[in-house]
Design an enzyme around this catalytic site. Structure first.
Site, PDB file in Angstrom:
ATOM      1  CB  SER A  51      -0.957  -0.044   1.199  1.00 22.44           C
ATOM      2  OG  SER A  51      -1.932   0.964   1.114  1.00 22.44           O
TER       3      SER A  51
ATOM      4  CG  ASP B 169      -4.216  -1.764   0.504  1.00 21.77           C
ATOM      5  OD1 ASP B 169      -3.215  -2.407   0.843  1.00 21.77           O
ATOM      6  OD2 ASP B 169      -4.365  -0.548   0.744  1.00 21.77           O
TER       7      ASP B 169
END
EC number: 3.1.1.-
Length: 558
Positions: free
Chosen positions: A191, A339
């Site tokens: 991320s 993610d």
């Protein structure tokens, strides 16, 4: 000539005696092989233990290390001494002054931390004086890995710590500008941590890293509000919309990524990075983890992706951004990705396994003793829940706590796995994890971009560096040290400088390394194997390849 205590020079003997006085209890006798008579030694207090209790786990601290000397251990010194106060083993260099500590002496301070014994004294990072286990010597080449956790705007914490690392290196080498890409061999991230890693290894027009760590801090402060910008017509600032739609549009984030990774209409790809990189994500269209790797792109063109798509995919946090549909450069591979924090918010374990299995880029990395890793978290709140409340929760009660538990729990699990694995390989000094526990609730929000929150995150980062360091012992328990995180980071900077110097050293015998060898010699086979018969030569080749694969496979079982 073998260097033993009996043939040391007159100048070395007093120093050896001084080191042994710190090690050997008064009244205790040295092994006969040492050949020294040291008076006024104190009797060793014998620890009391349960009859069937397992041996206590040892922590240690090296108060002095002389890397210029090489002391060969004798066979009788390689066996464990019956006395708890005696030094059981010696490394390949001078380790006089190591103080062994029983983990049983660690006393709980509160529910989350353990107090370190008073005997654990701080080290001086300027002389590379960190606790050294029985792994690889400090002056042996190691693979340097940087791993960064996910956390949205909290990535500013990691960027701030890396800025401090840059300043430490600048002070030690005396240069005005430092690029971390020159000191680390492998970058990994999840991320926002993946975005940071990509920024550090993306080249500019001159072929140098596009960002420094300090530039990454400025990036968060300048563009954070642009990325997490609510829709103008939403009076609830996305909070109500987040219940049934993604909170933010990905268009601004994508435009910002393209601004830095597209040159003259050509998008930079994984093959353009200055150093190897590993990025985590999850493909919801195939229900499988997906990892972006430069190594895979080098071997297979269908695994080469544009950098802006890599960052967009790994940062597609559910409920914040819509999933990312990515396609390889040649158009043969595509997927719908979210993610990477959904599966592995702490990518340190992914980076470690990649380093051990990547024979092409890291052929000399065969065990944890060959890996030096810096893992930086984005802070966690560590919120606790009482049974009286949790027992009554249903779906609405668990929806928010379970997300925090999954994110922080997986990160702590990876920390536990690596810490115990490195301890089991007698090289726990190779693993450094810096993570802030007990993050204030107002700074834990991933998308808070107010100036007040940015100031608070910077303050938290500075306080984290000043606070006592926390590590895990061989049992996986957290131990609070007397050293600060800044002192440990300073030692790590020394290791990076040493490893960079070792990588830049010329071969010991350039004339031999450049000599043109026949094929059988280059392949590791002697001329006899070639002359006997082609069949035996083939058997020798198969045996050599099999042995190499076995050694590589053993290294993965940590």
């Amino acid at each position: 000539m073998e260097r033993t205590a009996s043939n040391l020079s007159e100048e070395e003997t007093p120093r050896l005696i001084h080191g042994m006085n710190d090690l050997v209890p008064e009244g205790a006798e040295l092994p006969p092989s040492m050949g020294l008579n040291i008076p006024n030694l104190r009797p060793a207090p014998k620890p009391t233990r349960l009859k069937h209790a397992p041996p206590s786990t040892k922590l240690y601290h090296a108060s002095s290390i002389d890397e210029s000397q090489e002391v060969e251990s004798e066979s009788d010194m390689n066996r464990e001494s019956e006395s708890e106060g005696a030094l059981s083993r010696l490394s390949s260099y001078d380790t006089m002054g190591i103080q062994w500590l029983d983990a049983e002496k660690l006393r709980p301070v509160d529910g989350n931390r353990l107090e370190a014994p008073t005997a654990l004294q701080p080290w001086d990072s300027d002389i590379l004086d960190l606790p050294v286990g029985q792994g690889r010597p400090a002056n042996q080449k190691k693979l340097c890995i940087l791993s960064l956790d996910g956390g949205g705007m909290r990535g500013l914490i990691a960027a701030r710590i890396l800025t401090r690392l840059e300043h430490l290196i600048q002070a030690k080498v005396g240069t005005a500008k430092v690029h971390l890409a020159d000191y680390f061999d492998l970058f990994s991230g999840t991320s926002t941590g993946a975005v940071l890693s990509t920024m550090l290894v993306t080249p500019d027009e001159k072929g140098e890293p596009l960002f420094t760590a300090e530039g990454c801090c400025e990036f968060y402060q300048k563009h954070g509000k642009y990325i997490f910008q609510s829709r103008w017509y939403d009076p609830f600032h996305g909070s109500l919309r987040q219940l049934y739609r993604p909170k933010y549009s990905a268009r601004r984030f994508e435009n910002l990524l393209k601004l830095y990774t597209v040159r003259n209409g050509e998008a930079l790809t994984l093959l353009d990075t200055l150093k190897p990189i590993v990025v985590t994500s999850f493909d919801i269209s195939k229900a499988t983890p997906f990892f972006f790797m430069r190594h895979a792109a080098m071997k297979d063109p269908s695994r080469n992706f544009r950098l802006w798509e890599v960052c967009r995919a790994t940062a597609a946090a559910p409920t914040y951004f819509p999933p990312a549909y990515v396609t390889s450069v040649d158009g043969t591979v595509n997927g719908t990705l979210i993610d990477g924090g959904a599966i592995q918010n702490n990518p340190a374990l992914v980076a470690t396994t990649h380093a051990l299995s990547n024979n092409d880029e890291f052929p000399d990395t065969t065990s944890l003793q060959d890996i030096l890793i810096l893992s930086i978290g984005a802070g966690q709140m560590d919120k606790t829940h009482e049974l009286s409340r949790a027992r009554k929760w249903g779906m609405t009660g668990w929806v928010r706590p379970i997300m925090n538990i999954m994110m922080d729990g997986t990160a702590d699990t990876v920390d536990y796995q690596l810490a115990t694995a490195y301890a089991g390989h007698k090289c726990e000094e190779n693993y450094l994890r810096i993570q802030m526990s007990g993050l204030p609730k107002k700074t834990y929000v991933m998308d808070c971009t107010t100036q007040e929150n940015i100031t608070d995150l910077i303050w938290c980062s500075d306080e984290l560096l000043k606070s006592p360091a926390v590590m895990r012992n061989a049992s996986g328990e957290k131990v609070s040290l007397q050293q600060t995180n800044d002192e440990r980071l300073s030692w790590f900077a020394d290791q990076l400088l040493m490893q960079k110097k070792l990588r830049e050293e010329a071969p010991k015998d350039p004339s031999f390394s450049n000599h043109s060898l026949p094929p059988y010699a280059r392949e590791g086979l002697g001329p006899t194997a070639r002359l006997v018969s082609p069949l035996y030569a083939q058997l020798f080749e198969h045996h050599r390849d099999l042995a190499t694969d076995i050694n590589k496979a053993r290294s993965l079982r940590f």
